[in-house]
Design a protein around this motif. Structure first.
Motif, mmCIF file in Angstrom:
data_model
loop_
_atom_site.group_PDB
_atom_site.id
_atom_site.type_symbol
_atom_site.label_atom_id
_atom_site.label_comp_id
_atom_site.label_asym_id
_atom_site.label_seq_id
_atom_site.Cartn_x
_atom_site.Cartn_y
_atom_site.Cartn_z
ATOM 1 N N SER A 94 0.824 -1.203 0.000
ATOM 2 C CA SER A 94 0.000 0.000 0.000
ATOM 3 C C SER A 94 0.863 1.260 0.000
ATOM 4 O O SER A 94 1.804 1.373 0.784
ATOM 5 C CB SER A 94 -0.878 -0.002 1.246
ATOM 6 O OG SER A 94 -1.654 1.165 1.289
ATOM 7 N N ILE A 109 0.306 4.043 1.267
ATOM 8 C CA ILE A 109 0.299 4.710 2.570
ATOM 9 C C ILE A 109 1.278 4.033 3.537
ATOM 10 O O ILE A 109 1.889 4.686 4.373
ATOM 11 C CB ILE A 109 -1.141 4.759 3.160
ATOM 12 C CG1 ILE A 109 -1.245 5.830 4.241
ATOM 13 C CG2 ILE A 109 -1.602 3.438 3.722
ATOM 14 C CD1 ILE A 109 -1.543 7.190 3.749
ATOM 15 N N LEU A 153 9.787 10.036 17.126
ATOM 16 C CA LEU A 153 10.337 11.262 16.550
ATOM 17 C C LEU A 153 10.781 12.243 17.631
ATOM 18 O O LEU A 153 11.465 13.211 17.358
ATOM 19 C CB LEU A 153 9.313 11.938 15.620
ATOM 20 C CG LEU A 153 8.986 11.174 14.334
ATOM 21 C CD1 LEU A 153 8.157 12.039 13.398
ATOM 22 C CD2 LEU A 153 10.256 10.730 13.633
ATOM 23 N N PRO A 194 -5.717 1.564 5.857
ATOM 24 C CA PRO A 194 -4.922 2.707 5.369
ATOM 25 C C PRO A 194 -5.381 4.045 5.950
ATOM 26 O O PRO A 194 -4.547 4.897 6.281
ATOM 27 C CB PRO A 194 -5.150 2.663 3.851
ATOM 28 C CG PRO A 194 -5.434 1.235 3.559
ATOM 29 C CD PRO A 194 -6.213 0.733 4.741
ATOM 30 N N ILE A 247 -4.054 4.249 9.477
ATOM 31 C CA ILE A 247 -2.617 4.553 9.517
ATOM 32 C C ILE A 247 -2.395 6.055 9.353
ATOM 33 O O ILE A 247 -1.643 6.682 10.103
ATOM 34 C CB ILE A 247 -1.856 3.782 8.407
ATOM 35 C CG1 ILE A 247 -1.822 2.290 8.740
ATOM 36 C CG2 ILE A 247 -0.423 4.318 8.255
ATOM 37 C CD1 ILE A 247 -1.121 1.443 7.692
ATOM 38 N N TYR A 248 -3.101 6.656 8.390
ATOM 39 C CA TYR A 248 -2.963 8.097 8.163
ATOM 40 C C TYR A 248 -3.414 8.888 9.397
ATOM 41 O O TYR A 248 -2.737 9.819 9.828
ATOM 42 C CB TYR A 248 -3.777 8.506 6.932
ATOM 43 C CG TYR A 248 -3.625 9.968 6.599
ATOM 44 C CD1 TYR A 248 -2.551 10.408 5.844
ATOM 45 C CD2 TYR A 248 -4.544 10.917 7.058
ATOM 46 C CE1 TYR A 248 -2.399 11.758 5.548
ATOM 47 C CE2 TYR A 248 -4.400 12.254 6.769
ATOM 48 C CZ TYR A 248 -3.326 12.669 6.007
ATOM 49 O OH TYR A 248 -3.169 14.002 5.733
ATOM 50 N N THR A 275 -0.771 8.521 12.298
ATOM 51 C CA THR A 275 0.551 9.114 12.093
ATOM 52 C C THR A 275 0.478 10.587 11.736
ATOM 53 O O THR A 275 0.766 11.451 12.560
ATOM 54 C CB THR A 275 1.316 8.354 10.995
ATOM 55 O OG1 THR A 275 0.515 8.315 9.820
ATOM 56 C CG2 THR A 275 1.643 6.956 11.438
ATOM 57 N N ILE A 276 0.087 10.876 10.503
ATOM 58 C CA ILE A 276 0.174 12.248 10.008
ATOM 59 C C ILE A 276 -0.765 13.173 10.786
ATOM 60 O O ILE A 276 -0.439 14.318 11.076
ATOM 61 C CB ILE A 276 -0.147 12.300 8.493
ATOM 62 C CG1 ILE A 276 0.676 11.250 7.727
ATOM 63 C CG2 ILE A 276 0.119 13.684 7.926
ATOM 64 C CD1 ILE A 276 2.172 11.430 7.797
ATOM 65 N N PHE A 300 3.542 8.037 15.754
ATOM 66 C CA PHE A 300 4.276 7.309 14.713
ATOM 67 C C PHE A 300 4.620 5.876 15.122
ATOM 68 O O PHE A 300 4.720 5.005 14.272
ATOM 69 C CB PHE A 300 5.517 8.089 14.301
ATOM 70 C CG PHE A 300 5.202 9.225 13.392
ATOM 71 C CD1 PHE A 300 5.090 9.019 12.023
ATOM 72 C CD2 PHE A 300 4.974 10.491 13.894
ATOM 73 C CE1 PHE A 300 4.762 10.054 11.173
ATOM 74 C CE2 PHE A 300 4.643 11.544 13.054
ATOM 75 C CZ PHE A 300 4.533 11.328 11.686
#
Lengths: 290, 303
Positions: free
Chosen positions: A133, A135, B53, B257, B260-261, B264-265, B270
């Motif tokens: 993927s 992402i 981070l 997906p 995950i976004y 994290t973002i 993270f």
């Protein structure tokens, strides 16, 4: 081999009846799929070329327009950063196409001409990377670019899109070079041509259809991309049109007319490719493009 | 006379020849090392830390335990599978139906074929704009048709309704990606020799029997490929879901997906995001093994 309960003499449905059903369903399917595919495209064009006054004249969207207008496109040019976004798209896409095509031609040549064990492994790595993927890759790339101070740059955009565009390009060129016989190169060497000249004058011309396909598919991936740039770019002045136009949805002065107009603009280059270069595309489809 | 040399290309050539070819493989090695192996290894390492981070803290498998014990993970996994399976099966049905039509000598078949390329080449954002307008509550064509035919009395906000958000994204996705199944099936249909059908007719086979005994067996490999590969790609989709619903309403369209976004973002977690990415990577690896064992795609370049 061909006996069965449904057809044949004495079957539940006679041959003639089946033949009729077949003809009717063929045309019915053609009709339904065409309507399904065409309606959104028709709506996009019709809405984009009407001024707001005519578009809403009947209290709802006018889908059979009486007058056409370019006012939506004028609004886009005058009041939004569409031109800047478009230039960014062109810049990023050009970078990806050049990088991805070069990489795949060089790799494809090396992989077919250099004899080594483990080609099977390389092939699996290339194919597997193509299934991961975007992402899943975007997150570590974000952290890595962040650490190298590359986040929010054209370089980050080009590299991250190349990461997802290149595996298929490499795969396609690898297959393509397998069908370019080595005999031509060998006769060039035999007549004293240098290795580099052989590549330039013999190999590259033979591989042209292959790298045109690769360039088209890299173009499609880069022009389409939203996910990668969404993650690695935060400065709006660098946004490509895909990401930039998605900001319009939240702006009051951008209505559906402008939204469809920008859709028409974004669709322009892919439309031209579908019209003039579809044979290269079809070849790539059969090799399994996403 | 040149058969021996063709079978073992360049085997006996000068060292400079081998160096030249080795140089051709350097960019490939760099590409995979920097943009694939590096990031993947980095993700796995980061997944064992909290706040990687900032002031990174080693938490061993803590991130994984947290994810696997949460109810949302299983819901999002289920959403991902539902989305992947339904879009893939629908694409297969639409693609097969239309491929059978275009394979016949119907008038305008070339136009129909070109038509199918457009949705596929349109960027996902454009597809989203088109379907957002088509399904719009106030102005959308779909609501207008449903109201005029008397099927509904109140207009529907498709992407904001719990029961309809996922089906709406599925329809828009089939519109865009259905052509993949269509083109692969069409190529396979066109490769079936006419003689097979003629022989079937001589034997008195009905259209249904011809499909069952001639057409379908020749499409089996292509159908398997579509199910596996298209399924994986749909499982991976981020953009079309993010742009239409952001994963809502109340998480009914949140897939892995999207999660995950978000982690994290958006939320900056993270460590957890990397653990989730690793889990997704492992899930794909399992499907990948099936893909390599069943279809041996690498044979196309190594045989």
């Amino acid at each position: 081999m061909f006996e069965g309960r449904l057809g044949g003499p004495g079957g539940l449905v006679s041959h003639r009846r089946q033949q009729q059903i077949r003809t009717v369903s063929l045309y019915l399917t053609a009709f339904l799929v065409s309507v399904f595919v065409l309606t959104p495209l028709y709506m996009m064009v019709v809405v984009s070329f009407q001024s707001p006054e005519t578009l809403f004249s009947g209290g709802t969207l006018t889908l059979v327009p009486s007058a056409l207008s370019l006012s939506n496109f004028q609004t886009l040019l005058a009041e939004t950063d569409t031109v800047q976004y478009f230039l960014n798209s062109v810049l990023i896409t050009a970078g990806v196409v050049v990088l991805s095509t070069t990489l795949s031609v060089v790799s494809g040549y090396g992989l077919t001409r250099f004899d080594f064990g483990g080609k099977r492994l390389v092939a699996r790595v290339v194919l597997f990377s193509y299934m991961v993927s975007p992402i899943v890759l975007a997150v570590p790339l974000y952290i890595i670019f962040f650490n190298f101070g590359l986040l929010n740059s054209y370089v980050a955009a080009v590299l991250s899109i190349t990461a997802i565009a290149a595996p298929f390009s490499i795969w396609l060129m690898w297959q393509y070079f397998q069908n370019v016989p080595i005999a031509y190169e060998e006769s060039a060497w035999a007549s004293g041509a240098s290795r580099w000249r052989t590549v330039r004058d013999v190999v590259l011309p033979l591989a042209r259809p292959g790298y045109i396909s690769v360039a088209i598919f890299s173009f499609a991936v880069a022009w389409n991309d939203y996910t990668m740039v969404k993650v690695v770019l935060s400065d709006q002045s660098m946004y490509p049109i895909t990401l930039g136009s998605s900001l319009f949805l939240d702006r009051l002065f951008v209505g559906w007319g402008e939204q469809m107009a920008v859709s028409v603009l974004i669709s322009g280059p892919p439309f031209l490719i579908a019209l003039f270069l579809q044979n290269y595309l079809l070849q790539g489809f059969n090799l399994g493009h996403e | 006379m040149s058969t021996i040399r063709e079978r073992a290309p360049l085997a006996g050539h000068l060292d400079s020849a081998r160096l030249f070819l080795l140089a051709a493989l350097v960019p490939l090695g760099l590409f995979f090392t920097l943009l694939w192996f590096g990031p993947v290894v980095y993700t796995v390492v980061v997944s064992f830390f909290a706040n990687p981070l900032g002031e990174a803290q080693f938490v061993a498998v803590g991130n994984y335990v947290g994810i696997l014990l949460s109810e949302t993970f299983w819901l999002f996994l289920q959403n991902s599978v539902v989305f992947a399976v339904s879009t893939t099966l629908l694409s297969l049905v639409v693609g097969l139906g239309f491929a059978l039509v275009v394979d016949e000598r119907v008038a305008g078949r070339d136009t129909l074929r070109t038509l199918m390329i457009f949705p596929y080449l349109l960027p996902t954002v454009v597809v989203v704009y088109l379907w957002t307008l088509l399904l719009d509550q106030n102005l959308g064509l779909v609501n207008r048709i449903l109201a005029e035919t008397g099927l509904i009395t109140d207009p529907i906000a498709f992407f904001a309704t719990v029961e309809l958000a996922m089906p709406s994204i599925v329809v828009a996705s089939v519109w865009k990606w259905g052509s993949f199944a269509f083109f692969i099936l069409l190529a396979n249909l066109q490769a079936i020799p006419d003689a097979y059908y003629e022989r079937a007719k001589v034997h008195g086979a009905s259209p249904y029997q011809q499909f069952r005994d001639v057409t379908f067996p020749h499409l089996r490999g292509a159908i398997l490929l579509i199910l596996l590969v298209r399924g994986i790609w749909m499982f991976n989709k981020f953009d079309i879901i993010w742009l239409t619903t952001r994963g809502g309403p109340v998480n009914v369209t949140t897939t892995l997906p999207i999660d995950i976004y978000d982690r994290t973002i958006r939320a900056g977690a993270f460590g957890e995001g990397a653990a989730l990415a690793t889990i997704m990577f492992l899930l794909l690896a399992v499907v990948g093994v099936v893909y390599f064992l069943v279809l041996t795609p690498e044979a196309e370049v190594t045989d």
